[in-house]
Design a protein around this motif. Structure first.
Motif, PDB file in Angstrom:
ATOM      1  N   GLU A   1       0.819  -1.215   0.000  1.00 16.71           N
ATOM      2  CA  GLU A   1       0.000   0.000   0.000  1.00 16.71           C
ATOM      3  C   GLU A   1       0.853   1.264   0.000  1.00 16.71           C
ATOM      4  O   GLU A   1       0.393   2.334  -0.411  1.00 16.71           O
ATOM      5  N   MET A   2       2.107   1.141   0.444  1.00 12.76           N
ATOM      6  CA  MET A   2       3.027   2.277   0.462  1.00 12.76           C
ATOM      7  C   MET A   2       3.866   2.358  -0.805  1.00 12.76           C
ATOM      8  O   MET A   2       4.676   3.274  -0.959  1.00 12.76           O
ATOM      9  N   GLY A   3       3.693   1.383  -1.700  1.00 12.04           N
ATOM     10  CA  GLY A   3       4.479   1.374  -2.926  1.00 12.04           C
ATOM     11  C   GLY A   3       5.903   0.915  -2.729  1.00 12.04           C
ATOM     12  O   GLY A   3       6.784   1.238  -3.534  1.00 12.04           O
ATOM     13  N   ILE A   4       6.143   0.150  -1.669  1.00 16.57           N
ATOM     14  CA  ILE A   4       7.481  -0.369  -1.383  1.00 16.57           C
ATOM     15  C   ILE A   4       7.531  -1.836  -1.788  1.00 16.57           C
ATOM     16  O   ILE A   4       6.725  -2.647  -1.328  1.00 16.57           O
ATOM     17  N   GLU A   5       8.478  -2.182  -2.625  1.00 14.63           N
ATOM     18  CA  GLU A   5       8.567  -3.525  -3.180  1.00 14.63           C
ATOM     19  C   GLU A   5       9.186  -4.501  -2.172  1.00 14.63           C
ATOM     20  O   GLU A   5      10.189  -4.204  -1.528  1.00 14.63           O
TER      21      GLU A   5
END
Length: 314
Positions: free
Chosen positions: A263-267
């Motif tokens: 949801e935070m765009g962290i892979e």
């Protein structure tokens, strides 16, 4: 106010098959441990604390450590194992682990309860473990239990944490894990301790290991992300809890962590839908409910048919 710059990718270390099940009263069969590990790999998990080479009499649940390592080992996957002493290190070398983990508590009282040794005796023993590991070409990571507080002593001084980390580095270790054994971490403590270690030894990589005892495990992860920490330990379904800490609860749940990162765009490289199913399988393996929340609620945008709930009357 500018938003903090966060890492674009993190590494998740799955500890459910060691820290998660070590104190479970129902024995998890070896073939089931192997099947869960392989499912986790298929879901994208590449780093494991897979077991512990502790005395089988002390922890019967992990007596099959060598067998699990042999069955799960594959290219591109890192299998680390906890080693409590020289004998454990020798067994780990024979099993062919990719990394060893040594551990001690930041507080003297918890170290005595946890391993029945003083902190000084623990650190002295690590030198020989590191010698054995170095001879075999295996790296050693250092973990600090009760890094954010002790259930017997309360506050643990940040200077103590930094000193242990420096001693680990002096023994040739390149990674130190701060373990929130009793769920006493808070975001300010995470910030303080990460900065203190990096100020003392900027060459060390920090990993963070949180428990969700007081409901702020993922908030503490966020505090770590702000500090640039990119390695986090978690457990399928939230399995775990230190048997030598009063009222200890499980680790932060891997699938909950993956959801937050997504949801935070962290892979993270981990498939959330697959993780939810594996958590449900782990729940069956230990024969009781687990505290993970995503395995119950599903992702944020999960939708339902209108007929799945009743319509309000009146």
């Amino acid at each position: 106010m500018n938003a903090p710059t966060l890492p674009s990718r993190v590494d998740i270390v799955e500890v459910g098959l060691r820290d998660g099940i070590q104190a479970e009263p129902v024995y998890v069969r070896t073939d089931e441990k192997i099947a869960i590990a392989k499912a986790l790999i298929a879901a994208g998990v590449k780093h494991f604390e897979i077991s512990s080479f502790v005395s089988p009499r002390a922890v019967p649940q992990l007596a099959d450590a060598a067998e699990v390592v042999a069955a799960v080992r594959q290219e591109g996957v890192t299998l680390s194992a906890l080693v409590p002493n020289v004998k454990g290190a020798e067994r780990a070398v024979e099993a062919g682990v990719d990394a060893m983990v040594v551990f001690m508590s930041a507080s003297e009282s918890h170290n005595l309860k946890n391993v029945n040794r003083t902190r000084e005796a623990s650190m002295a023993g690590f030198a020989e473990v590191c010698r054995i590991a170095e001879s075999a070409g295996i790296p050693v990571h250092g973990a600090i239990a009760t890094a954010f507080g002790c259930p017997f002593e309360g506050i643990v001084r940040v200077e103590t944490i930094a000193d242990i980390a420096k001693q680990y580095a002096d023994l040739g270790m390149h990674t130190v894990t701060l373990g929130d054994t009793t769920g006493m971490a808070t975001p300010p403590l995470v910030t303080e301790r990460c900065r203190a270690i990096l100020a003392a030894r900027p060459d060390l990589e920090i990993a963070l290991h949180f428990h969700n005892t007081r409901g702020v495990g993922l908030v503490c992860v966020y505090a770590g992300l702000i500090e640039g920490i990119t390695r986090y330990e978690s457990s399928i379904g939230g399995l775990g809890g230190c048997p030598f800490a009063p009222n200890a609860t499980g680790n932060i749940s891997t699938e909950d962590l993956v959801y937050m990162l997504d949801e935070m765009g962290i892979e993270s490289g981990v498939d959330l839908a697959a993780m939810i199913e594996i958590a449900k399988r782990a729940e069956k393996a230990v024969e009781h409910g687990l505290p993970g929340q995503l395995m119950k609620a599903g992702p944020r945008l999960r939708t339902y048919g209108m007929d799945s709930v009743r319509t309000a009357a009146g």
